[in-house]
Motif scaffolding. Structure first.
Motif, mmCIF file in Angstrom:
data_model
loop_
_atom_site.group_PDB
_atom_site.id
_atom_site.type_symbol
_atom_site.label_atom_id
_atom_site.label_comp_id
_atom_site.label_asym_id
_atom_site.label_seq_id
_atom_site.Cartn_x
_atom_site.Cartn_y
_atom_site.Cartn_z
ATOM 1 N N HIS A 15 0.820 -1.219 0.000
ATOM 2 C CA HIS A 15 0.000 0.000 0.000
ATOM 3 C C HIS A 15 0.852 1.267 0.000
ATOM 4 O O HIS A 15 0.365 2.341 0.326
ATOM 5 C CB HIS A 15 -0.914 -0.005 1.231
ATOM 6 C CG HIS A 15 -1.822 -1.187 1.285
ATOM 7 N ND1 HIS A 15 -2.872 -1.340 0.431
ATOM 8 C CD2 HIS A 15 -1.818 -2.280 2.088
ATOM 9 C CE1 HIS A 15 -3.491 -2.485 0.709
ATOM 10 N NE2 HIS A 15 -2.869 -3.078 1.697
ATOM 11 N N GLU A 16 2.107 1.140 -0.378
ATOM 12 C CA GLU A 16 3.025 2.284 -0.322
ATOM 13 C C GLU A 16 2.569 3.446 -1.207
ATOM 14 O O GLU A 16 2.633 4.604 -0.818
ATOM 15 C CB GLU A 16 4.424 1.835 -0.735
ATOM 16 C CG GLU A 16 5.474 2.904 -0.553
ATOM 17 C CD GLU A 16 6.865 2.386 -0.820
ATOM 18 O OE1 GLU A 16 7.747 3.231 -0.943
ATOM 19 O OE2 GLU A 16 7.060 1.164 -0.908
ATOM 20 N N GLN A 17 2.063 3.141 -2.403
ATOM 21 C CA GLN A 17 1.621 4.197 -3.313
ATOM 22 C C GLN A 17 0.423 4.944 -2.723
ATOM 23 O O GLN A 17 0.371 6.171 -2.764
ATOM 24 C CB GLN A 17 1.257 3.597 -4.667
ATOM 25 C CG GLN A 17 0.938 4.650 -5.707
ATOM 26 C CD GLN A 17 0.700 4.040 -7.074
ATOM 27 O OE1 GLN A 17 0.609 2.826 -7.207
ATOM 28 N NE2 GLN A 17 0.598 4.873 -8.081
ATOM 29 N N THR A 18 -0.521 4.220 -2.152
ATOM 30 C CA THR A 18 -1.687 4.854 -1.531
ATOM 31 C C THR A 18 -1.260 5.702 -0.340
ATOM 32 O O THR A 18 -1.732 6.833 -0.170
ATOM 33 C CB THR A 18 -2.691 3.781 -1.056
ATOM 34 O OG1 THR A 18 -2.978 2.918 -2.150
ATOM 35 C CG2 THR A 18 -3.977 4.412 -0.560
ATOM 36 N N SER A 51 1.656 7.149 0.170
ATOM 37 C CA SER A 51 2.357 8.352 -0.276
ATOM 38 C C SER A 51 1.377 9.368 -0.873
ATOM 39 O O SER A 51 1.553 10.572 -0.710
ATOM 40 C CB SER A 51 3.449 8.008 -1.272
ATOM 41 O OG SER A 51 2.908 7.432 -2.428
ATOM 42 N N LEU A 52 0.336 8.894 -1.545
ATOM 43 C CA LEU A 52 -0.678 9.798 -2.092
ATOM 44 C C LEU A 52 -1.388 10.548 -0.976
ATOM 45 O O LEU A 52 -1.529 11.771 -1.016
ATOM 46 C CB LEU A 52 -1.690 9.012 -2.934
ATOM 47 C CG LEU A 52 -2.861 9.827 -3.499
ATOM 48 C CD1 LEU A 52 -2.365 10.793 -4.565
ATOM 49 C CD2 LEU A 52 -3.921 8.908 -4.061
ATOM 50 N N TYR A 53 -1.822 9.809 0.048
ATOM 51 C CA TYR A 53 -2.493 10.457 1.177
ATOM 52 C C TYR A 53 -1.548 11.388 1.936
ATOM 53 O O TYR A 53 -1.951 12.451 2.400
ATOM 54 C CB TYR A 53 -3.089 9.420 2.125
ATOM 55 C CG TYR A 53 -4.335 8.750 1.568
ATOM 56 C CD1 TYR A 53 -5.346 9.493 0.981
ATOM 57 C CD2 TYR A 53 -4.487 7.375 1.622
ATOM 58 C CE1 TYR A 53 -6.474 8.884 0.460
ATOM 59 C CE2 TYR A 53 -5.609 6.754 1.108
ATOM 60 C CZ TYR A 53 -6.603 7.520 0.524
ATOM 61 O OH TYR A 53 -7.713 6.909 0.018
ATOM 62 N N ALA A 54 -0.300 11.001 2.055
ATOM 63 C CA ALA A 54 0.678 11.855 2.732
ATOM 64 C C ALA A 54 0.863 13.157 1.964
ATOM 65 O O ALA A 54 0.944 14.231 2.552
ATOM 66 C CB ALA A 54 2.005 11.123 2.874
ATOM 67 N N LYS A 92 -1.380 14.582 -0.067
ATOM 68 C CA LYS A 92 -2.603 15.376 0.095
ATOM 69 C C LYS A 92 -2.648 16.016 1.474
ATOM 70 O O LYS A 92 -3.018 17.175 1.621
ATOM 71 C CB LYS A 92 -3.837 14.492 -0.103
ATOM 72 C CG LYS A 92 -4.107 14.153 -1.540
ATOM 73 C CD LYS A 92 -5.395 13.356 -1.676
ATOM 74 C CE LYS A 92 -5.704 13.048 -3.126
ATOM 75 N NZ LYS A 92 -6.935 12.281 -3.273
ATOM 76 N N TYR A 93 -2.245 15.270 2.504
ATOM 77 C CA TYR A 93 -2.237 15.803 3.858
ATOM 78 C C TYR A 93 -1.234 16.948 3.969
ATOM 79 O O TYR A 93 -1.521 17.971 4.579
ATOM 80 C CB TYR A 93 -1.884 14.706 4.871
ATOM 81 C CG TYR A 93 -1.755 15.228 6.276
ATOM 82 C CD1 TYR A 93 -2.872 15.553 7.014
ATOM 83 C CD2 TYR A 93 -0.503 15.405 6.853
ATOM 84 C CE1 TYR A 93 -2.768 16.034 8.296
ATOM 85 C CE2 TYR A 93 -0.378 15.895 8.137
ATOM 86 C CZ TYR A 93 -1.509 16.224 8.856
ATOM 87 O OH TYR A 93 -1.397 16.702 10.131
ATOM 88 N N GLY A 94 -0.087 16.809 3.330
ATOM 89 C CA GLY A 94 0.914 17.869 3.361
ATOM 90 C C GLY A 94 0.392 19.129 2.716
ATOM 91 O O GLY A 94 0.638 20.237 3.194
ATOM 92 N N MET A 95 -0.340 19.010 1.621
ATOM 93 C CA MET A 95 -0.909 20.178 0.951
ATOM 94 C C MET A 95 -1.957 20.835 1.846
ATOM 95 O O MET A 95 -2.061 22.040 1.919
ATOM 96 C CB MET A 95 -1.506 19.789 -0.400
ATOM 97 C CG MET A 95 -0.453 19.403 -1.423
ATOM 98 S SD MET A 95 -1.156 18.842 -2.972
ATOM 99 C CE MET A 95 -1.969 20.301 -3.554
ATOM 100 N N THR A 96 -2.737 20.019 2.558
ATOM 101 C CA THR A 96 -3.769 20.548 3.437
ATOM 102 C C THR A 96 -3.135 21.306 4.589
ATOM 103 O O THR A 96 -3.620 22.384 4.966
ATOM 104 C CB THR A 96 -4.657 19.401 3.989
ATOM 105 O OG1 THR A 96 -5.147 18.654 2.896
ATOM 106 C CG2 THR A 96 -5.805 19.944 4.809
ATOM 107 N N VAL A 97 -2.092 20.784 5.151
ATOM 108 C CA VAL A 97 -1.428 21.417 6.279
ATOM 109 C C VAL A 97 -0.811 22.739 5.866
ATOM 110 O O VAL A 97 -0.832 23.709 6.627
ATOM 111 C CB VAL A 97 -0.374 20.460 6.881
ATOM 112 C CG1 VAL A 97 0.502 21.175 7.890
ATOM 113 C CG2 VAL A 97 -1.033 19.258 7.519
ATOM 114 N N GLU A 98 -0.287 22.822 4.658
ATOM 115 C CA GLU A 98 0.352 24.055 4.196
ATOM 116 C C GLU A 98 -0.667 25.169 4.015
ATOM 117 O O GLU A 98 -0.336 26.336 4.135
ATOM 118 C CB GLU A 98 1.095 23.806 2.888
ATOM 119 C CG GLU A 98 2.355 23.000 3.065
ATOM 120 C CD GLU A 98 3.034 22.699 1.746
ATOM 121 O OE1 GLU A 98 2.547 23.178 0.699
ATOM 122 O OE2 GLU A 98 4.039 21.978 1.762
ATOM 123 N N MET A 99 -1.897 24.822 3.686
ATOM 124 C CA MET A 99 -2.933 25.849 3.498
ATOM 125 C C MET A 99 -3.348 26.375 4.820
ATOM 126 O O MET A 99 -3.300 27.180 5.428
ATOM 127 C CB MET A 99 -4.161 25.251 2.823
ATOM 128 C CG MET A 99 -3.913 24.850 1.415
ATOM 129 S SD MET A 99 -5.435 24.139 0.751
ATOM 130 C CE MET A 99 -4.989 23.883 -0.903
#
Length: 64
Positions: free
Chosen positions: A47-50, A52-55, A57-64
């Motif tokens: 599930h590494e690809q999934t 990393s995708l969620y990570a 998206k979470y990083g983008m959310t935190v930056e906003m």
């Protein structure tokens, strides 16, 4: 005369010391980095690809 000889010897030692410090810097820069990463269990690797995708998206959310 002895003083001049000692001054030349000290100058030579300073130059050697400087050269050794430069060499040490180069060796430290080329030194391989230790990897502390432990191999993940197969269950997580699948599930590494999934993950990393969620990570991402979470990083983008935190930056906003």
């Amino acid at each position: 005369q002895a003083l001049k000889t000692l001054q030349l010897e000290v100058q030579h030692l300073r130059e050697d010391n400087h050269a050794l410090k430069e060499s040490n810097k180069v060796l430290l820069a080329e030194k391989p980095k230790w990897k502390w990463r432990v191999e993940a269990p197969d269950k997580l690797v699948a599930h590494e690809q999934t993950i990393s995708l969620y990570a991402h998206k979470y990083g983008m959310t935190v930056e906003m």
